[in-house]
Scaffold this motif. Structure first.
Motif, short mmCIF file in Angstrom:
data_model
loop_
_atom_site.label_atom_id
_atom_site.label_comp_id
_atom_site.label_asym_id
_atom_site.label_seq_id
_atom_site.Cartn_x
_atom_site.Cartn_y
_atom_site.Cartn_z
N LYS A 122 0.85 -1.19 0.00
CA LYS A 122 0.00 0.00 0.00
C LYS A 122 0.89 1.25 0.00
N LEU A 123 0.74 2.05 -1.03
CA LEU A 123 1.47 3.31 -1.10
C LEU A 123 0.75 4.35 -0.25
N ALA A 124 1.39 5.49 -0.06
CA ALA A 124 0.82 6.55 0.77
C ALA A 124 -0.57 6.96 0.27
N THR A 125 -0.76 7.01 -1.04
CA THR A 125 -2.07 7.38 -1.57
C THR A 125 -3.15 6.37 -1.20
N ASP A 126 -2.77 5.09 -1.11
CA ASP A 126 -3.73 4.05 -0.70
C ASP A 126 -4.07 4.21 0.78
N VAL A 127 -3.06 4.53 1.57
CA VAL A 127 -3.26 4.68 3.01
C VAL A 127 -4.17 5.87 3.30
N THR A 128 -3.87 7.01 2.68
CA THR A 128 -4.65 8.21 2.97
C THR A 128 -6.07 8.15 2.41
N ILE A 177 -7.12 5.38 10.28
CA ILE A 177 -6.35 6.34 9.50
C ILE A 177 -6.97 7.71 9.73
N ASP A 178 -6.14 8.68 10.10
CA ASP A 178 -6.60 10.05 10.34
C ASP A 178 -5.73 11.00 9.52
N THR A 179 -6.36 11.76 8.64
CA THR A 179 -5.61 12.69 7.79
C THR A 179 -5.97 14.15 8.08
N THR A 180 -6.54 14.42 9.24
CA THR A 180 -6.94 15.80 9.54
C THR A 180 -5.75 16.72 9.80
N ALA A 181 -4.67 16.18 10.33
CA ALA A 181 -3.46 16.99 10.56
C ALA A 181 -2.26 16.10 10.24
N GLY A 182 -1.87 16.07 8.99
CA GLY A 182 -0.85 15.13 8.57
C GLY A 182 -1.50 13.77 8.39
N VAL A 183 -0.71 12.71 8.53
CA VAL A 183 -1.26 11.37 8.43
C VAL A 183 -0.91 10.60 9.69
N LYS A 184 -1.95 10.10 10.33
CA LYS A 184 -1.77 9.28 11.53
C LYS A 184 -2.36 7.90 11.24
N VAL A 185 -1.61 6.90 11.65
CA VAL A 185 -2.03 5.52 11.49
C VAL A 185 -2.07 4.92 12.89
N VAL A 231 5.99 9.64 9.27
CA VAL A 231 7.01 10.67 9.03
C VAL A 231 7.73 10.51 7.70
N LYS A 232 7.64 9.34 7.09
CA LYS A 232 8.23 9.12 5.77
C LYS A 232 7.44 8.00 5.10
N THR A 233 7.20 8.16 3.79
CA THR A 233 6.36 7.19 3.10
C THR A 233 7.06 6.57 1.89
N ASP A 234 6.44 5.49 1.45
CA ASP A 234 6.76 4.87 0.16
C ASP A 234 8.23 4.48 -0.02
N ILE A 235 8.81 3.87 1.00
CA ILE A 235 10.16 3.32 0.86
C ILE A 235 9.98 1.95 0.22
N ALA A 236 10.49 1.83 -1.00
CA ALA A 236 10.28 0.61 -1.78
C ALA A 236 11.24 -0.49 -1.36
N ALA A 237 10.71 -1.68 -1.28
CA ALA A 237 11.49 -2.89 -1.04
C ALA A 237 11.05 -3.91 -2.08
N SER A 238 11.84 -4.94 -2.28
CA SER A 238 11.50 -5.92 -3.31
C SER A 238 10.22 -6.68 -2.99
N ASN A 239 9.84 -6.71 -1.73
CA ASN A 239 8.64 -7.45 -1.34
C ASN A 239 7.60 -6.58 -0.64
N GLY A 240 7.62 -5.28 -0.92
CA GLY A 240 6.60 -4.41 -0.34
C GLY A 240 7.05 -2.98 -0.15
N THR A 241 6.39 -2.34 0.79
CA THR A 241 6.57 -0.91 1.04
C THR A 241 6.71 -0.66 2.53
#
Length: 186
Positions: free
Chosen positions: A129-135, A150-158, A164-174
């Protein structure tokens, strides 16, 4: 009258012949040359991104700020799972996030394999799931079965942790980096 008609007729013929001569004297416009053939070029293709070589565990190790998370994954026996094909999405707490937990509580968590496994799998989603999917979601189901709000009212809270950082790609996910260790209700 006959003479006048003859003159008019003669003048008309002269005028007609004169026009024909002018038309003949004016060169015809040159034909427009056909456009030169255009060489066909191969279709331009966007370069394919290089495949990501490291899996989630290796990517976290290489980052250098997930040492406690890696130790916890090892203690819970989840290394093989997170080295697997996946794909997975991991909300990865940093070493600073683990430092927010009192030392005695963290030591107790690391010693209790079942509880540790429940906490760690609460940080993992099936699928990448990329950041756009999460939000775009209101909540996401975790591997341990509980849902993360998931709360996006002030930044993104999970689940209450700030991403604090999103979408770090790995060979088997994110991987998405969070500032707090998530604790499921047990």
């Amino acid at each position: 009258m006959k003479k006048l008609s003859s003159i008019v007729l003669s003048l008309s013929l002269v005028a007609i012949v004169g026009c024909k001569k002018e038309e003949a004297a004016t060169p015809a416009p040159a034909p427009t040359p056909a456009p030169a053939p255009v060489e066909a070029k191969p279709a331009e293709v966007a370069p394919t991104p290089a495949p990501v070589a490291m899996n989630i565990i290796d990517t976290a190790k290489a980052a250098g700020n997930f040492n406690t998370l890696i130790a916890a994954v090892e203690a819970a026996g989840l290394v093989e799972t997170l080295n697997g094909a996946g794909p997975f999405t991991v909300f990865a707490p940093t070493d600073e996030a683990f430092a927010k937990i009192a030392k005695a509580d963290l030591d107790a968590l690391l010693a209790d394999k079942a509880k540790l496994k429940a906490v760690l799998t609460y940080h993992v989603l099936g699928g990448s799931k990329l950041a756009t999917d999460v939000t775009a979601a209101k909540e996401l189901a975790t591997v341990n079965g509980a849902a993360l709000a998931i709360d996006t009212t002030a930044g993104v809270k999970v689940g209450g942790a700030t991403v604090v950082k999103t979408d770090i790609a790995a060979s088997n996910g994110t991987i998405h980096v969070i500032d707090t260790v998530l604790m499921p209700k047990m």
